[in-house]
Design an enzyme around this catalytic site. Structure first.
Site, short mmCIF file in Angstrom:
data_model
loop_
_atom_site.label_atom_id
_atom_site.label_comp_id
_atom_site.label_asym_id
_atom_site.label_seq_id
_atom_site.Cartn_x
_atom_site.Cartn_y
_atom_site.Cartn_z
N CYS A 138 2.47 -1.17 0.83
CA CYS A 138 1.89 -1.97 -0.68
C CYS A 138 3.17 -1.93 -2.08
O CYS A 138 2.75 -2.65 -2.94
CB CYS A 138 0.47 -2.43 -0.74
SG CYS A 138 -0.01 -3.10 1.21
N HIS A 162 -4.49 -3.08 -8.43
CA HIS A 162 -3.98 -3.77 -7.01
C HIS A 162 -4.57 -4.52 -6.22
O HIS A 162 -4.76 -5.43 -5.41
CB HIS A 162 -4.18 -2.39 -6.37
CG HIS A 162 -3.34 -2.77 -5.10
ND1 HIS A 162 -1.97 -3.28 -4.93
CD2 HIS A 162 -3.65 -2.51 -3.15
CE1 HIS A 162 -1.66 -2.96 -3.58
NE2 HIS A 162 -2.81 -2.68 -2.65
N GLU A 181 -10.66 0.78 -6.12
CA GLU A 181 -9.50 1.11 -7.78
C GLU A 181 -11.19 1.35 -8.74
O GLU A 181 -10.51 1.51 -9.88
CB GLU A 181 -9.18 -0.10 -7.51
CG GLU A 181 -8.49 -0.20 -8.95
CD GLU A 181 -7.14 -1.40 -8.48
OE1 GLU A 181 -5.91 -0.84 -8.99
OE2 GLU A 181 -7.39 -2.32 -7.35
N LYS A 185 -4.11 -11.10 -7.10
CA LYS A 185 -2.92 -11.90 -5.64
C LYS A 185 -4.31 -12.89 -5.04
O LYS A 185 -4.50 -13.13 -4.39
CB LYS A 185 -3.79 -10.37 -5.03
CG LYS A 185 -2.60 -9.29 -4.56
CD LYS A 185 -3.14 -8.56 -3.70
CE LYS A 185 -2.52 -7.22 -3.25
NZ LYS A 185 -2.56 -6.46 -5.41
N HIS A 211 -1.15 -11.21 -1.03
CA HIS A 211 -0.79 -10.18 -1.20
C HIS A 211 0.77 -10.34 -0.10
O HIS A 211 1.16 -10.11 1.08
CB HIS A 211 -1.90 -8.94 -0.53
CG HIS A 211 -1.34 -8.21 -0.42
ND1 HIS A 211 -0.59 -7.42 -0.87
CD2 HIS A 211 -2.36 -6.45 -0.41
CE1 HIS A 211 -0.54 -5.96 -0.99
NE2 HIS A 211 -1.70 -5.40 -0.60
N PHE A 237 -0.92 2.07 1.32
CA PHE A 237 -1.20 2.57 2.99
C PHE A 237 -0.55 3.58 3.20
O PHE A 237 1.05 3.55 2.40
CB PHE A 237 -1.62 0.99 4.22
CG PHE A 237 -2.07 0.10 4.74
CD1 PHE A 237 -3.80 0.33 3.74
CD2 PHE A 237 -1.97 -0.39 5.98
CE1 PHE A 237 -4.21 -0.49 4.51
CE2 PHE A 237 -2.73 -1.68 5.81
CZ PHE A 237 -4.64 -1.56 4.90
#
Length: 402
Positions: A162, A294, A305, A326, A331, A390
């Site tokens: 990502c 994010h 976050e 998002k 996403h 990830f």
């Protein structure tokens, strides 16, 4: 060290097939997430996504090109055309020799993999098209952009889940800032919305069945999207000399690795990336007005976050605006940072902050100004764009109003 500016932007995503259409949708807080439409969708537990609608590849590409272009490459070329045309830059001679393309994607030609696995395993065929490998390879989109626009300098693909787009754009920025390249085409794309692509993500059990609600107490997971965002990063004096319209300036970046867990995010890793971007840009935390988060809509990501933002910005965190688009376009995995950079440009250039839609209940662990549900007018001089992937891989870009 050279100054780096953005002179062109292009996109296609669930909100629109162009930058103006996408920004209009962001200003309106429109949701591009809906029911998925592809083969065997009824076999999936997750049936929603930010799917690009009304995109007809047959009208854009000829038969030979269609045999070479996976959907993620089609999206990339569509966005690249818009970005390069807006920039007005022409690559020839020494400029072409030193300019290149760095793009991000996590999966590459997922639809091509999916279609050909079906052909071999389900239909029992023993032959596939001779162009399957050049169609599905992760660097296909970057290669086709380089060939299409005569980009003979450094050209390659970054694949860091990502964070792929942000890593790609950070590297492009570094090349222009160092003087290695006068201009770079950069960004990212993804198209995982096919049966196999969604089924793989279902296995993680982080997907929402109804909506993406970042930072809301009742959030229940992420929603996949697809599309591309592509930009022209250019050395400031070069852009100025040719009279280019400058969208904003890129002033810093940082990357970090959590070195902790393959899927669980780390507050410390995210904080190091944000603090590093501030240091690289030589700015104080108090100068930042907006962060494009994010903000995936999962319980773990959003609170981690927000905690990282609180650590880095201290008392100023209460004055920051932070939103996750998002919630509108889904996403885009490897392409997500590129599309989200548009929200930063809109904040800096137009003074409009894209909202976090779907926000229903305050979460004490996400107690920041998340610009809930409606866009906001505000003057912003500096913005950050966060991407946390990830594998514990983080990349943050810092941008400035010109």
């Amino acid at each position: 060290m050279k100054r780096v500016v953005i002179t062109g932007a292009g996109t296609i995503n669930a909100l629109g097939h162009s930058v103006p259409a996408t920004l209009e949708a962001m200003r309106e807080g429109r949701c591009g997430i809906g029911e998925l439409d592809f083969r065997d969708v009824e076999r999936l537990a997750i049936k929603i996504g930010g799917q690009v609608r009304g995109f007809e590849a047959e009208g854009r590409f000829n038969r030979q090109q269609m045999s070479l272009y996976d959907r993620f490459t089609q999206f990339t070329l569509t966005a690249a055309k818009e970005a390069i045309e807006q920039s007005g830059i022409e690559f020839h001679g020494e400029l072409a020799a030193r300019s290149g393309v760095v793009l991000g994607t996590a999966g590459g030609g997922v639809s091509t993999w999916d279609d050909n696995y079906r052909s071999v395993y389900e239909d029992g065929k023993n032959r596939v098209h001779p162009f399957v490998v050049p169609k599905l390879m992760n660097n296909a989109a970057a290669s086709h952009v380089s060939m299409g626009y005569n980009l003979k300098g450094p050209s390659f693909t970054v694949s860091t889940a990502c964070a792929s787009s942000n890593h790609a754009m950070a590297l492009a920025f570094q090349m222009v800032r160092s003087g290695a390249s006068p201009a770079m085409v950069t960004g990212g794309s993804e198209s995982m919305l096919c049966f196999g692509g969604v089924k793989a993500w279902e296995g993680l059990r982080v997907m929402s069945k109804d909506a993406c609600r970042p930072f809301s107490a009742n959030r229940n997971g992420m929603v996949q999207g697809e599309g591309a965002g592509v930009f022209v990063f250019e050395e400031y004096e070069h852009a100025k000399a040719r009279g280019a319209d400058i969208l904003c300036e890129v002033i810093g970046f940082a990357m970090s690795s959590d070195a902790a867990d393959i899927v669980m995010p780390s507050k410390q890793g995210a904080a190091r990336a944000m603090a590093g971007a501030l240091a690289d840009a030589r700015i104080n935390a108090g100068e930042v007005g907006y962060i494009n988060a994010h903000g995936t809509g999962t319980a773990a990501n959003d609170k981690t976050e927000c905690a990282a933002v609180a650590d880095v910005f201290g008392p100023h965190a209460d004055d920051l605006m932070i939103s996750s688009t998002k919630s509108m376009h889904g996403h885009l995995i490897g392409g997500t940072g590129a599309v989200e950079l548009l929200a930063c440009i809109m904040a800096l250039r137009d003074g409009i902050i894209a909202p976090t839609i779907g926000y229903e209940e305050p979460d004490p662990e996400c107690a920041l100004d998340v610009v809930p549900n409606e866009a906001r007018e505000a003057k912003v001089d500096i913005a950050l764009s966060n991407a946390f992937a990830f594998g514990g891989l983080n990349a943050v870009l810092a941008l400035k109003r010109v």
